[in-house]
Design a protein around this motif. Structure first.
Motif, short mmCIF file in Angstrom:
data_model
loop_
_atom_site.label_atom_id
_atom_site.label_comp_id
_atom_site.label_asym_id
_atom_site.label_seq_id
_atom_site.Cartn_x
_atom_site.Cartn_y
_atom_site.Cartn_z
N GLU A 258 5.79 25.99 32.83
CA GLU A 258 4.68 25.49 32.55
C GLU A 258 3.56 26.17 33.46
N GLU A 259 3.75 26.45 34.82
CA GLU A 259 2.88 27.66 35.48
C GLU A 259 2.69 28.79 35.27
N ILE A 260 3.52 29.62 34.49
CA ILE A 260 3.37 30.76 34.07
C ILE A 260 2.74 30.81 32.69
N ALA A 261 2.80 29.74 31.95
CA ALA A 261 2.00 29.45 30.93
C ALA A 261 0.36 29.45 31.12
N GLN A 262 -0.04 28.66 32.08
CA GLN A 262 -1.14 28.43 32.78
C GLN A 262 -1.78 29.85 32.93
N ILE A 263 -1.05 30.80 33.59
CA ILE A 263 -1.53 32.28 33.80
C ILE A 263 -1.74 32.96 32.72
N GLU A 264 -0.46 32.74 31.48
CA GLU A 264 -0.80 33.48 30.43
C GLU A 264 -2.30 32.82 29.60
N GLN A 265 -2.53 31.83 29.78
CA GLN A 265 -3.82 31.24 29.19
C GLN A 265 -5.01 31.56 29.85
N LEU A 266 -4.95 31.94 30.96
CA LEU A 266 -6.13 32.31 31.72
C LEU A 266 -6.30 33.99 31.44
N ARG A 267 -5.17 34.37 31.05
CA ARG A 267 -5.35 35.82 30.59
C ARG A 267 -5.63 35.93 28.97
N LYS A 268 -5.74 34.91 28.46
CA LYS A 268 -6.02 34.84 26.94
C LYS A 268 -4.88 34.99 26.32
N ASN A 269 -3.60 35.11 26.73
CA ASN A 269 -2.38 35.40 25.90
C ASN A 269 -1.65 34.17 25.66
N HIS A 270 -2.45 33.57 24.49
CA HIS A 270 -1.97 32.00 24.20
C HIS A 270 -0.85 32.00 23.32
N GLU A 271 -0.47 33.11 22.58
CA GLU A 271 0.94 32.73 21.85
C GLU A 271 2.15 32.93 22.93
#
Length: 451
Positions: A258-271
């Motif tokens: 869940e935390e690494i997903a948040q980082i990816e969202q901040l990097r605009k890597n939604h998939e």
């Protein structure tokens, strides 16, 4: 996906610590403590006693605090296993007092006990300010002893204490939203851990701070200073170590995904974020079943991740996972803040996608069910959202009625001078003026038609 705010508890004083620190503020050496212990042990010295006899008596009397220290350390371990955190922390205070009596305030073992106490205040009591104060007090002594001639065993213990000390300082700074200071101290903890592994055949022993704990903390600190790639690398390392140790299906991975997903969202890597959250959701289902608070939360996060992607092909997935989350909360009879937030987030998404009627129906059913309980702020937000929906549909009178209810609840919850109350009052005034103007226009049109 918005990160939840961290609540940092604080206390104005700590009577347990104040009591023990009263002793620590006195500048006395171990010999003076020993003299006090003669009285406790009822050891009386006559004029004919020699110096050797006094030293022998001192050794006998010092055995008492050493026994007490061993008992306190054992009791601490038992209380940790029983999850009695406050009582366990009190035993750490006892360990520090006894260590000071036995070794003196300048000894590294006394500083080690104080570092352990600092870690206890952080992890057992959730008090970063107190943890920071005690860790800083222990630092100078440990660093001084590190440079002195010590045995390999002592050096290992000193390095282990430094890991605990710097980890505590770093995490405390992080909880207080000082990312740069947190990162600096956590890097020092990492350096001490590397030194410890070098002299201990690649092992950190039984240190309270694991490599995984430190890696995760460094990832969070990196995120706090906006070093996204570095934060991602730390979380990938933590996930890898957990998988090696416990496999792909362990529940320890849920929070990390869940935390690494948040980082990816901040990097605009939604998939990529969606993939991580899908893994977290699958583990929740297998570990806790589909109807559980953990799965309900994971489902809501997954729904928001699909929504944040902005892809039209994900619209069905958004609705599916939001509904799964809400249904799970309702079956569980949950009335907590998270379940109500999920309902509102779903309704916000529905409104953004033009499904105002469905959003209004869901909000109304939630109000009628009495789910909100004592969550007054959520009731106010629901009235506000419903009023906004009615306004968008041109139903001014209905919107005004709902916003009045919203304002009434906000005044009860926040007070009339709170920014939310003021904003709602301003909007309500504008709608009332618009409604009044509409009625006047309708009256004029009506007169013209009758004429």
């Amino acid at each position: 996906m918005k990160a939840s705010p961290i609540r940092i508890p604080t206390v104005s004083n700590d009577t347990d610590w104040d009591f023990c620190f009263h002793l620590s503020q006195q500048t006395r050496n171990p010999a003076q403590y020993t003299d006090d212990l003669f009285t406790i042990c009822q050891c009386r010295e006559t004029e004919g006693d020699t110096k050797v006899q006094k030293e022998g008596m001192a050794d006998d009397c010092m055995s008492l605090p050493k026994q007490k220290l061993a008992q306190a350390q054992k009791k601490f371990g038992q209380l940790i296993e029983e999850k009695m955190n406050t009582k366990a922390n009190k035993e750490l205070i006892r360990c520090f007092i006894l260590s000071r009596i036995i070794f003196g305030k300048e000894h590294w073992r006394c500083a080690q006990a104080l570092a352990n106490l600092a870690y206890g205040y952080l992890t057992l009591r959730g008090l970063p300010s107190q943890a920071k104060k005690h860790a800083e007090s222990a630092r100078s002594t440990l660093l001084t002893w590190k440079g002195n001639k010590t045995s390999d065993k002592e050096r290992q213990e000193i390095l282990g204490a430094l890991v605990i000390l710097y980890y505590t300082l770093g995490t405390a700074w992080l909880l207080q939203n000082h990312g740069k200071q947190a990162y600096i101290h956590l890097k020092k903890a990492e350096k001490s851990m590397m030194e410890l592994k070098e002299i201990n055949n690649g092992s950190i022993g039984e240190n309270q701070v694991s490599e995984k704990d430190l890696t995760i903390a460094l990832g969070r600190a990196s995120l706090a200073i906006h070093r996204m790639n570095l934060a991602l690398a730390y979380f990938e390392k933590a996930i890898g170590s957990v998988i090696i140790a416990k496999g792909h299906g362990t529940s320890e991975l849920i929070g990390l995904y869940e935390e690494i997903a948040q980082i990816e969202q901040l990097r605009k890597n939604h998939e990529q974020a969606i993939q991580y959250l899908q893994q977290a959701y699958s583990i929740c289902v297998s570990s806790f079943s589909e109807i559980s608070p953990q799965t309900a939360e994971a489902s809501a996060l997954l729904a928001k991740a699909y929504a944040m992607s902005g892809e039209s092909q994900h619209r069905d997935a958004v609705e599916i996972y939001f509904i799964r989350s809400i249904n799970a909360y309702q079956i569980l009879g949950s009335e907590d803040y998270e379940s109500l937030t999920t309902i509102e987030e779903f309704c916000t998404w529905l409104i953004q996608n033009g499904e105002n009627q469905e959003a209004y129906r869901l909000l109304m059913s939630t109000l009628n069910s009495g789910t909100y309980g004592g969550c007054g702020e959520k009731v106010a937000e629901t009235f506000y959202n419903m009023g906004s929906i009615c306004f968008a549909k041109g139903e001014l009178r209905k919107a005004i009625g709902l916003l009045r209810k919203c304002l009434m609840v906000q005044i009860l919850v926040y007070g009339s001078e709170h920014i939310k109350s003021k904003e709602t009052k301003s909007l309500l005034t504008l709608l009332q003026r618009a409604s009044s103007s509409r009625r006047k226009r309708e009256a004029i049109v009506g007169k013209k038609k009758s004429a």
